[in-house]
Design a protein around this motif. Structure first.
Motif, PDB file in Angstrom:
ATOM      1  N   GLU A  68       0.833  -1.179   0.000  1.00  0.00           N
ATOM      2  CA  GLU A  68       0.000   0.000   0.000  1.00  0.00           C
ATOM      3  C   GLU A  68       0.886   1.254   0.000  1.00  0.00           C
ATOM      4  O   GLU A  68       2.105   1.165   0.054  1.00  0.00           O
ATOM      5  CB  GLU A  68      -0.919  -0.019   1.208  1.00  0.00           C
ATOM      6  N   LYS A  84      -1.363 -10.411  -9.613  1.00  0.00           N
ATOM      7  CA  LYS A  84      -1.563 -11.850  -9.819  1.00  0.00           C
ATOM      8  C   LYS A  84      -1.537 -12.184 -11.308  1.00  0.00           C
ATOM      9  O   LYS A  84      -0.927 -13.166 -11.741  1.00  0.00           O
ATOM     10  CB  LYS A  84      -2.922 -12.243  -9.221  1.00  0.00           C
ATOM     11  N   GLN A  85      -2.210 -11.353 -12.093  1.00  0.00           N
ATOM     12  CA  GLN A  85      -2.367 -11.575 -13.520  1.00  0.00           C
ATOM     13  C   GLN A  85      -1.028 -11.773 -14.244  1.00  0.00           C
ATOM     14  O   GLN A  85      -0.919 -12.610 -15.121  1.00  0.00           O
ATOM     15  CB  GLN A  85      -3.136 -10.382 -14.109  1.00  0.00           C
ATOM     16  N   ALA A 104      -9.728  -7.497   1.345  1.00  0.00           N
ATOM     17  CA  ALA A 104     -10.211  -6.141   1.049  1.00  0.00           C
ATOM     18  C   ALA A 104     -10.479  -5.925  -0.431  1.00  0.00           C
ATOM     19  O   ALA A 104     -11.038  -4.914  -0.815  1.00  0.00           O
ATOM     20  CB  ALA A 104      -9.198  -5.111   1.542  1.00  0.00           C
ATOM     21  N   VAL A 105     -10.095  -6.879  -1.287  1.00  0.00           N
ATOM     22  CA  VAL A 105     -10.301  -6.706  -2.726  1.00  0.00           C
ATOM     23  C   VAL A 105     -11.773  -6.929  -3.057  1.00  0.00           C
ATOM     24  O   VAL A 105     -12.310  -7.990  -2.768  1.00  0.00           O
ATOM     25  CB  VAL A 105      -9.438  -7.707  -3.532  1.00  0.00           C
ATOM     26  N   LEU A 133      -3.877  -6.086  -6.066  1.00  0.00           N
ATOM     27  CA  LEU A 133      -3.462  -7.480  -5.935  1.00  0.00           C
ATOM     28  C   LEU A 133      -3.842  -8.333  -7.134  1.00  0.00           C
ATOM     29  O   LEU A 133      -3.072  -9.189  -7.554  1.00  0.00           O
ATOM     30  CB  LEU A 133      -4.083  -8.095  -4.672  1.00  0.00           C
ATOM     31  N   ALA A 134      -5.037  -8.095  -7.678  1.00  0.00           N
ATOM     32  CA  ALA A 134      -5.494  -8.910  -8.800  1.00  0.00           C
ATOM     33  C   ALA A 134      -4.637  -8.645 -10.033  1.00  0.00           C
ATOM     34  O   ALA A 134      -4.302  -9.551 -10.795  1.00  0.00           O
ATOM     35  CB  ALA A 134      -6.964  -8.625  -9.083  1.00  0.00           C
ATOM     36  N   LEU A 135      -4.272  -7.380 -10.196  1.00  0.00           N
ATOM     37  CA  LEU A 135      -3.412  -6.980 -11.306  1.00  0.00           C
ATOM     38  C   LEU A 135      -2.057  -7.685 -11.228  1.00  0.00           C
ATOM     39  O   LEU A 135      -1.543  -8.211 -12.207  1.00  0.00           O
ATOM     40  CB  LEU A 135      -3.198  -5.471 -11.181  1.00  0.00           C
ATOM     41  N   TYR A 159      -1.551 -16.340  -2.984  1.00  0.00           N
ATOM     42  CA  TYR A 159      -2.950 -15.913  -3.058  1.00  0.00           C
ATOM     43  C   TYR A 159      -3.896 -16.975  -2.507  1.00  0.00           C
ATOM     44  O   TYR A 159      -4.918 -16.651  -1.926  1.00  0.00           O
ATOM     45  CB  TYR A 159      -3.332 -15.567  -4.499  1.00  0.00           C
ATOM     46  N   LEU A 176      -5.147  -7.993   3.050  1.00  0.00           N
ATOM     47  CA  LEU A 176      -5.143  -7.359   1.727  1.00  0.00           C
ATOM     48  C   LEU A 176      -6.080  -8.102   0.779  1.00  0.00           C
ATOM     49  O   LEU A 176      -6.871  -7.494   0.062  1.00  0.00           O
ATOM     50  CB  LEU A 176      -3.736  -7.382   1.134  1.00  0.00           C
ATOM     51  N   LEU A 177      -6.001  -9.428   0.784  1.00  0.00           N
ATOM     52  CA  LEU A 177      -6.838 -10.229  -0.112  1.00  0.00           C
ATOM     53  C   LEU A 177      -8.312 -10.049   0.224  1.00  0.00           C
ATOM     54  O   LEU A 177      -9.157  -9.954  -0.653  1.00  0.00           O
ATOM     55  CB  LEU A 177      -6.449 -11.708  -0.017  1.00  0.00           C
TER      56      LEU A 177
END
Lengths: 345, 327
Positions: free
Chosen positions: A51, A222-223, A260-261, A218-220, A246, A257-258
């Motif tokens: 963050e 991961k991608q 909160a997505v 986070l998703a970005l 993840y 963090l996970l």
């Protein structure tokens, strides 16, 4: 550099900044990066999530020696960049390029696209004028821009996605081995963001690139990432294969963090905010584990002793005295799970 | 059904760009009910922010606004500024993306909240100061008495956004519009602020409008989602329904392009080419047709109307996706 060695090896990196109060009185030292170590292997993407204030951007800049870190080593292609000066540093850094968040801010508004992309080639005295122009056309095509249509334009005549493609073209023009992407797609609309993410992936395969991919999303991360590292207040909390981090996070901060997505699937659990409050000041970080002041699992030991990064599964390391088990790593089923998680460590 | 709080009908906003009319909002209609959370989602330039600013009269002077926006029966469009000011803050309040730009850097945050309190109600200085502390407590600001004495730069981004929400709540609005209010915040702070907004909404019985580019955020927190493209509403449905039965190809493209935690790494994201159209030179027919995988000849000649094809589910498309289609 032999093939069995990491492309980039960062060891015990420390970066600090003095802040001054009113009247120039020394107000304290921001401990932006405090002893970070990791490797990036050839062809690999290491994602770094964190963050605001986690030190992830400072880490990126310390790696390219802008400015030079206070301590630690940054070994890139077998050479410690920290020990290099002047032209030797410049030469070593040629293969290590950066792409930033705001393309309009990093591209000179008075220059045309072709000149912007040619500039790094001139700076490194690559080829003659004709060869450079050929290379510019080549990399513009590579990033999906039409040299004849876009080459003569100025940055403000481009959309955000196109301007970011120009920044990427500048980065790949010198055939780097590695690109550091600092929030490189964060300001783009989602459809354009997907296009640029796919472009990064295609370039990686076509040019055998490695990335250090830094983002708060986070998703970005991961991608695009093979491995993912999580930063909090200047330190690494967790690092491991993306899938493992993840699916089975070991650090309570990663779990938070996970959680909160927000998921576009309304049937999925709504963000269960497992952590409260604000991150502490990096001038006076908490003793021991820096996350302990917001951690639901914190105990006395966490204040007394800073947890070292230790490997709990193959390639998956965590800096926590009381890491999560596999069962606890399951996502919170609903918002009501918040209290349960806090009370039953 | 109860009376809607806000009834927007055929709202149009036109700007002039170098002599050309630019249709930023082109015939937008929707209803907002008390206690409801409505999200308006779209990319940059879709008209999501302009349509909301038009409702509360916060557009630059060059904008031509037509259509109707009634708040509890009162027509807001065309209302003189002094009368509009009575509704702004007291009936409808807005929270923006960047709190550091909305706050006065030279004023203590307590004074800024107290100023907002006194703008809306008769209150003495000490009364307003007490109310400021109470508002900061309401938005879960730690140590509210001390925070009142601080300046914006001494607060974190999340805390500044809490101050903005406290200011917005000073007039006890019935409708709170959050325009990308969590976009600049970190993911854990975003979750905290969204939770706060939903909690306040339930506690104060407000309606909440979320203006966002983030379809994930909208689907996750809103009851109802409106998707805008090139100044028009292209789809509207309750959030769970929109996710499970998306019909408009543009909405589908948005959903697919969002990186998801569940998706395996390195799987290429399904993307559509092109860019949103030039609002001063919209194509004939459906404005999404040039980028649409499903576009046929009729899409390029006739504009599909926005209609309620299934109960509670509106879309504007000649060839909607999904099985069991209405056509």
């Amino acid at each position: 550099m032999s093939p069995g060695e990491p492309l980039l090896s960062v060891r015990d990196l420390v970066q600090e900044f003095a802040v001054r109060d009113r009247g120039g009185v020394k107000g304290g030292v921001v401990q932006a990066v405090s002893g970070v170590s990791f490797d990036v292997w050839p062809g690999e993407t290491l994602g770094i999530v964190g963050e605001t204030g986690s030190g992830k951007s400072t880490l990126a800049r310390s790696i390219v020696q802008a400015p030079r870190p206070k301590a630690g080593s940054v070994t890139f292609r077998g050479t410690d960049l920290v020990t290099l000066r002047g032209t030797r540093l410049l030469r070593a850094r040629r293969h290590l390029q950066m792409v930033f968040q705001d393309p309009y801010g990093s591209l000179d508004p008075k220059w045309r696209v072709t000149d912007l992309v040619e500039e790094p080639l001139i700076a490194y005295r690559t080829g003659d004028k004709a060869a450079r122009r050929r290379r510019v056309a080549e990399v513009l095509e590579l990033v999906g821009l039409d040299p004849s249509a876009h080459g003569g334009r100025h940055p403000r005549e481009l959309s955000g996605g196109q301007a970011q493609r120009v920044a990427i073209a500048r980065a790949v023009a010198l055939s780097p081995a590695m690109i550091i992407c600092d929030e490189a797609v964060s300001s783009l609309d989602v459809l354009i963001q997907a296009q640029v993410l796919n472009l990064f992936e295609r370039l990686r395969a076509e040019l055998s690139l490695s990335y250090l991919f830094i983002a708060h999303d986070l998703a970005l991360v991961k991608q695009v990432s093979d491995r993912v590292a999580v930063m909090y207040l200047g330190k690494l909390c967790e690092i491991g294969p993306g899938e493992a981090v993840y699916r089975e996070p070991l650090h309570p901060y990663t779990r938070a963090l996970l959680d909160a997505v927000p998921s576009p699937d309304p049937a999925a659990a709504r963000a269960a905010t497992t952590i409260r409050g604000e991150p502490p000041s990096p001038i006076h970080p908490p003793s021991g584990c820096r996350f302990r002041t917001r951690c639901p699992r914190a105990q006395n030991r966490c204040a007394a002793e800073a947890p070292a990064l230790r490997e709990l599964a193959t390639g998956h390391a965590v800096a926590c005295h009381f890491p999560l088990d596999r069962g606890e790593a399951e996502p919170a089923a609903s918002t009501t799970a918040r209290s349960a998680q806090g009370e039953n460590p | 059904m109860t009376e809607p709080l806000l009834d927007v009908e055929d709202l149009k906003v036109t700007f002039t760009d170098r002599g050309r009319p630019l249709k930023a909002v082109d015939g937008v209609s929707y209803l907002v009910y008390a206690g409801q959370t409505l999200a308006i989602v779209g990319e940059s330039g879709s008209g999501k922010t302009v349509s909301c600013r038009a409702v509360i009269g916060l557009l630059p002077p060059g904008a031509a606004v037509a259509g109707s926006a009634r708040f509890q029966g009162t027509q807001l469009i065309g209302l003189p500024d002094d009368q509009m000011r009575r509704h702004r803050g007291a009936d409808i309040a807005m929270v923006f993306q960047d709190p550091s730009r909305s706050l006065n850097p030279t004023m203590r945050v307590g004074s800024q909240i107290a100023e907002a309190v006194r703008a809306h109600q008769q209150a003495g200085r000490s009364q307003a100061r007490d109310r400021a502390v109470a508002l900061l407590r309401l938005v879960h600001m730690p140590l509210p008495e001390q925070r009142c004495l601080q300046y914006p730069h001494q607060l974190s981004g999340g805390m500044r956004q809490r101050v903005m929400i406290a200011i917005a709540l000073a007039g006890r609005p019935k409708l709170l519009i959050a325009d990308e209010a969590t976009t600049a915040l970190d993911v854990t702070t975003q979750a905290q602020i969204m939770e706060l907004l939903l909690e306040l909404q339930a506690e104060l019985g407000m309606a909440l409008m979320l203006i966002s580019h983030d379809l994930g955020l909208a689907a996750s927190y809103a009851d109802e989602v409106i998707v805008m493209y090139a100044g028009r509403i292209v789809e509207q449905a309750p959030a769970p329904r929109l996710f499970s039965r998306v019909r408009m190809p543009y909405t589908q493209a948005l959903f697919e392009a969002i990186p998801r935690l569940e998706r395996p790494a390195h799987a290429p994201l399904p993307v559509i080419g092109g860019r949103p159209p030039d609002l001063a030179a919209l194509p004939a027919g459906c404005s999404f047709a040039p980028r649409c995988r499903h576009a046929a000849d009729d899409c390029r000649t006739a504009e599909p109307p926005l209609a309620e094809h299934e109960p509670g589910h509106r879309w504007a498309c000649w060839h909607p996706v999904g099985n069991g289609g209405a056509r």
